[in-house]
Design an enzyme around this catalytic site. Structure first.
Site, short mmCIF file in Angstrom:
data_model
loop_
_atom_site.label_atom_id
_atom_site.label_comp_id
_atom_site.label_asym_id
_atom_site.label_seq_id
_atom_site.Cartn_x
_atom_site.Cartn_y
_atom_site.Cartn_z
N HIS A 352 0.42 -1.75 -0.15
CA HIS A 352 0.30 0.06 0.40
C HIS A 352 0.80 1.56 0.18
O HIS A 352 0.51 2.39 -0.20
CB HIS A 352 -1.14 -0.15 1.54
CG HIS A 352 -2.03 -0.49 0.60
ND1 HIS A 352 -3.14 -0.94 0.50
CD2 HIS A 352 -2.65 -2.02 0.97
CE1 HIS A 352 -4.64 -1.29 0.34
NE2 HIS A 352 -3.73 -1.72 0.97
N LYS A 533 -9.33 13.80 3.50
CA LYS A 533 -7.99 12.40 3.93
C LYS A 533 -7.35 12.71 4.75
O LYS A 533 -7.18 13.38 5.58
CB LYS A 533 -7.45 12.44 2.26
CG LYS A 533 -6.85 13.87 2.40
CD LYS A 533 -5.72 13.79 1.03
CE LYS A 533 -6.98 13.67 0.07
NZ LYS A 533 -7.07 12.51 -1.35
N ARG A 534 -6.75 11.81 5.40
CA ARG A 534 -6.02 11.76 6.63
C ARG A 534 -4.55 13.53 6.26
O ARG A 534 -4.28 13.84 5.14
CB ARG A 534 -4.93 10.97 6.47
CG ARG A 534 -5.63 9.66 7.14
CD ARG A 534 -6.15 9.70 8.24
NE ARG A 534 -4.94 9.89 9.60
CZ ARG A 534 -5.03 9.37 10.35
NH1 ARG A 534 -6.41 7.96 10.55
NH2 ARG A 534 -4.11 9.20 11.75
N LYS A 539 0.00 14.68 1.14
CA LYS A 539 -1.14 15.18 0.65
C LYS A 539 -1.02 16.55 0.39
O LYS A 539 -2.31 17.32 -0.10
CB LYS A 539 -2.04 14.53 2.06
CG LYS A 539 -2.56 12.94 1.58
CD LYS A 539 -3.40 11.65 2.64
CE LYS A 539 -3.68 10.87 2.97
NZ LYS A 539 -4.29 10.24 1.38
N THR A 641 -8.75 6.73 -3.37
CA THR A 641 -9.77 6.12 -3.30
C THR A 641 -11.03 7.58 -3.50
O THR A 641 -11.84 7.41 -3.80
CB THR A 641 -10.35 5.22 -2.44
OG1 THR A 641 -9.87 5.14 -0.92
CG2 THR A 641 -9.09 3.27 -3.06
N LYS A 645 -14.07 8.14 -5.73
CA LYS A 645 -15.93 8.35 -5.17
C LYS A 645 -16.23 10.69 -5.46
O LYS A 645 -17.20 10.17 -5.60
CB LYS A 645 -15.49 8.91 -3.09
CG LYS A 645 -15.28 7.33 -2.54
CD LYS A 645 -14.89 8.07 -1.60
CE LYS A 645 -13.82 6.66 -0.48
NZ LYS A 645 -14.19 6.71 0.66
C1 LIG Z 1 -12.49 6.78 1.11
C2 LIG Z 1 -11.92 7.70 2.43
C3 LIG Z 1 -10.08 7.56 2.98
C4 LIG Z 1 -9.49 7.82 1.83
O1 LIG Z 1 -9.12 8.86 1.48
P1 LIG Z 1 -8.44 9.34 0.14
O2 LIG Z 1 -7.97 10.59 0.20
O3 LIG Z 1 -7.98 8.95 -1.12
O4 LIG Z 1 -7.06 9.14 1.24
C5 LIG Z 1 -10.14 8.38 4.16
N1 LIG Z 1 -11.26 9.02 4.88
C6 LIG Z 1 -12.37 7.96 4.67
C7 LIG Z 1 -13.40 8.45 6.47
C8 LIG Z 1 -12.63 7.60 3.63
O5 LIG Z 1 -13.54 7.30 3.17
#
Ligand SMILES: *Cc1c(COP(=O)(O)O)cnc(C)c1O
Length: 796
Positions: A352, A533-534, A539, A641, A645
């Site tokens: 990952h 995101k985190r 990022k 991911t 979305k």
């Molecule tokens: C999809 C999702 C992530 C992943 O987000 P990235 O932008 O790909 O880092 C992290 N936290 C939550 C709650 C999510 O639904």
């Protein structure tokens, strides 16, 4: 309105659970009681398909997939289960017939936050897709008493409080006290009659809790089996009888700490003993369960690879190789080499991340002390691998510099190693495991991540889902490539207006929620620009907030300037010990306070950062986003991911050529994606200039102005020096190349503004994003795993 018979019958089922499971009558039931009654009534409808699936798998002797993951970021279950069962309308009608508000009941459920971010959410999406596709299998994880911490802000600073989702009963699980295994730690290894015998010094019991996972249309259900740690001895009776009550309970308390709390580090590794114990706890319980099931079916252990595929979600469960070898050889009498060969055929490893700080490397003294027998097996695997590959360079191997490298261990004990996007897989081959790739050509393959369209479109975005179904009919939820039929509708003015209306409705709902919860009034006609995101340096939330400051500066310098109004929305948690990330959080909040209270600015720019980003918040924000920020330093984001979305929900992406952004852009078309920034290769090149940051800053007057404002304390007049460290780092280090990409990012944002000002163009692009995201369904991803790694077929 007359209730349908189905909903009347279901209403009776809810009332039965309210009475007999909750022990309440309707007059005295709380919201919690109603939610429990509704959940239990729905759960009853899952049990049938669940039993059927299990029976079929047994009868047909089907190969099962076991997905081992330290994290499952599930979120809420109720509405998702109702939708997959095809019972949402019935359930809603029934509960509203009982005087309860559907949304209130649904939102009463706490998120199951047993994960940090993308990796854990991927595991949850994959469980749902396996159930949808009839891929027989189990997820194995830990039933953390406390999931990911809750975040709130105190004067703009992140504060963490414990999460307690199990304070209330969890209606979706079944406790299985009879399914339990002993897990050992520490102790000694002796040779008895030529065999290694491990005598652990500590033992705990792993007890199973099962959650059924129901697939789309309720055609198949799998099990997510989460392990809770229980003591082997409840308490020390001798001590208790001597009146030392606290000491008597010690063994119990000690055992339970194993499944007490999820480590909140996302993509950083800390070599803590408790974490190693958690990893072994999950892995050993899972493998004992797998072997028990295999042997109970009367099958030979030599046939294990025909019946069992085990997937390791990152290296967290990578002790699976040694543990499987230990069980097959020490416990079941196989030779080491035979056990190893069987293990390799069963195991697969998903990588990952390439971030060096994320790669698990356990000190040999710790591994040798916590798992002495496994340490021996690891050395034996390493020696065997060198024997089989005499050309292996001296610096390659599992045990180096008194450390066990879990990536190498997972690689060598697996028949397939996969990356999670095309770019990431290339970098895994080139930069992470180049020598092992040469020794084992074809072992590294790609499986680009995906997300489940049931949760992330059908459930999260009912407005858009209705529009899609109206346009192309039903069935796209399980065949996401059908969204392509929307392609031609992007030229249809009426459809474009409807698409824009659906988005606007979501934005109005979000604006109301922001006003209520954050006390900030935002204009639903502004461009909603979202980065959730985190919080991590790679990022680059910092890049986003610096550009936001630059935009504020433009507005202030030209009070009458016509700008496209924007709402900048941030969300995300930082690991509690990650100071640089926490500083960025504070900066965003400081800037938000100044900008939102600046009368000059008005509606033209607002910044909101709702605390405690989680799956439920994602479901609220993503359908309302116009712009998706995917701006990581190229080469650092394995896949992402969140990016999928957003695009699926008709947000346009501003992004770098990183992770799955590359493939998203290929799919939706370069003309429908706002690309900017250095490529992964250029990043490597640019870093060779030790003064890259200074050079980039000197080339950008706006960036100089922004850094000057921060350094002067414009956003924290009460403590002007607050961000001196951050500004200094920008000038002198800037490892993630924020300065180098700043101008390109600003240009791309200008292009975003210009496009948003032309609604026809914008909505055409947005529709094409939704229409072309079929590839990113987790169903496609799971099909790939089934054929390329697991060797299994659908039971449906
Ligand atoms: C999809 C999702 C992530 C992943 O987000 P990235 O932008 O790909 O880092 C992290 N936290 C939550 C709650 C999510 O639904």
């Amino acid at each position: 309105m007359q209730a349908r018979p189905a909903s009347q019958a279901f209403r009776a089922e809810i009332l039965r659970h309210l009475t007999y499971s909750m022990g309440k009558d309707a007059g005295h039931a709380s919201l919690y009681d109603w939610r429990m009654a509704l959940s239990l009534a729905l759960r009853d409808h899952i049990v049938g398909p669940w039993f059927d699936a299990t029976r079929q798998t047994y009868e047909q002797g089907r190969k099962r997939v076991y997905y081992l993951s330290m994290e499952f970021l599930i979120g809420r279950v109720l509405e998702d289960a109702a939708i997959n069962l095809g019972m949402r309308a019935i359930a809603r009608e029934a509960i509203e017939g009982l005087g309860q508000d559907w949304h209130q009941v649904v939102e009463d459920e706490p998120d199951a936050a047993l994960g940090n971010g993308g990796l854990g959410r991927l595991a949850a999406c994959y469980m749902e897709s396996m159930a949808t596709l009839g891929c027989a299998g189990y997820g194995y994880g830990i039933r953390y008493e406390h999931g990911l911490f809750r975040q709130w802000f105190d004067g703009g600073r992140q504060v963490e409080t414990p999460e307690d989702w199990l304070k209330q009963r969890h209606p979706w699980e079944f406790e299985r006290p009879e399914v339990c295994y002993e897990i050992g730690f520490k102790g000694t290894v002796e040779i008895v009659n030529g065999k290694s015998v491990w005598a652990p010094a500590e033992t705990v019991i792993a007890e199973a809790y099962d959650m059924p996972v129901i697939g789309w249309q309720g055609r198949w259900a799998n099990t997510l089996r989460l392990w809770a740690a229980k003591p082997t001895t409840l308490f020390d009776l001798a001590r208790f009888n001597h009146g030392d009550f606290a000491a008597a309970a010690e063994p119990e308390a000690l055992a339970r700490t194993l499944s007490r709390v999820l480590y909140p580090d996302d993509t950083t590794f800390q070599g803590k003993e408790l974490r190693l114990k958690q990893e072994y706890f999950l892995t050993s319980a899972a493998l004992q369960d797998i072997l028990r099931r295999h042997l109970t079916a009367g099958l030979a252990l030599t046939d294990l690879p025909d019946h069992v595929a085990i997937q390791m979600n990152d290296t967290h469960p990578a002790i699976a190789g040694p543990e499987l070898i230990r069980l097959l050889s020490d416990v079941h009498g196989m030779s080491f080499e035979e056990a190893l060969e069987i293990g390799v055929k069963c195991l697969g490893y998903t990588n990952h991340t390439l971030l060096p700080e994320a790669l698990e490397r356990w000190a040999t003294y710790l591994m040798g002390s916590v798992l002495p027998r496994h340490m021996q097996i690891i050395e034996a695997i390493d020696a065997w691998h060198l024997r089989m590959n005499p050309t292996r360079p001296h610096y390659v191997g599992i045990v180096k510099h008194h450390e066990v490298r879990m990536g190498e261990l997972a690689f060598i004990t697996s028949h397939k190693v996969n990356g999670v996007s095309a770019l990431h897989t290339e970098l895994v081959k080139k930069n992470l495991f180049p020598e092992l790739d040469k020794l084992h050509p074809g072992r590294i393959i790609n499986q680009t991540n995906g997300v489940t369209p049931r949760r992330w479109l059908r459930m999260a975005n009912p407005a858009l889902s209705r529009l899609i179904t109206g346009a192309i009919g039903q069935g796209w939820e399980a065949d996401l490539d059908r969204l392509r039929e929307l392609d031609k509708l992007s030229e249809d003015k009426v459809f474009r207006d409807d698409f824009a209306k659906a988005k606007r409705a979501n934005k109005v709902a979000l604006a109301e929620w922001i006003a209520q919860t954050q006390g900030v009034v935002v204009n639903p006609d502004a461009l909603f620009d979202v980065q959730v995101k985190r919080i991590h340096e790679y990022k680059r939330q910092l890049l986003n907030i610096l550009q936001t400051i630059a935009e504020w500066h433009v507005i202030r310098s030209n009070p009458t300037a016509e700008v496209v109004p924007r709402v900048k929305i941030f969300g995300g948690k930082a690991a509690p010990g990650y100071q640089a990330a926490k500083e960025v959080i504070r900066l965003i909040n400081d800037v938000a306070r100044v900008v939102n209270n600046d009368p000059y600015v008005g509606d033209r720019l607002k910044i909101v950062y709702p605390p405690n980003y989680n799956v439920s918040m994602a479901e609220r924000l993503i359908p309302a986003a116009d712009l998706s920020e995917q701006i990581s330093t190229a080469g650092k984001e394995a896949s992402g991911t969140g990016n999928m979305k957003f695009a699926l929900n008709g947000a346009l992406t501003i992004g770098t050529l990183d992770g799955a952004n590359v493939e998203i852009r290929d799919e939706v078309g370069a003309e429908n994606f706002f690309l900017f920034g250095l490529t992964a290769e250029e990043v490597t090149e640019r870093r060779k200039d030790p003064e890259h940051a200074r050079h980039a800053i000197l080339k950008s007057q706006p960036l100089q102005d922004v850094l000057q404002m921060i350094a002067e304390g414009r956003f924290c007049p009460e403590e002007p020096s607050r961000y001196h460290g951050l500004v200094h780092n920008m000038w002198h280090s800037d490892y993630f190349l924020v300065a180098s990409d700043f101008e390109a990012y600003r240009d791309a944002q200008t292009e975003v503004d210009q496009t948003f000002a032309e609604p026809d163009r914008w909505w055409r692009m947005a529709i094409l994003n939704t229409a072309r995201m079929g590839f990113f369904s987790s169903d496609r991803a799971i099909r790939g795993y089934m054929t390329d790694i697991w060797g299994t077929e659908s039971a449906l």
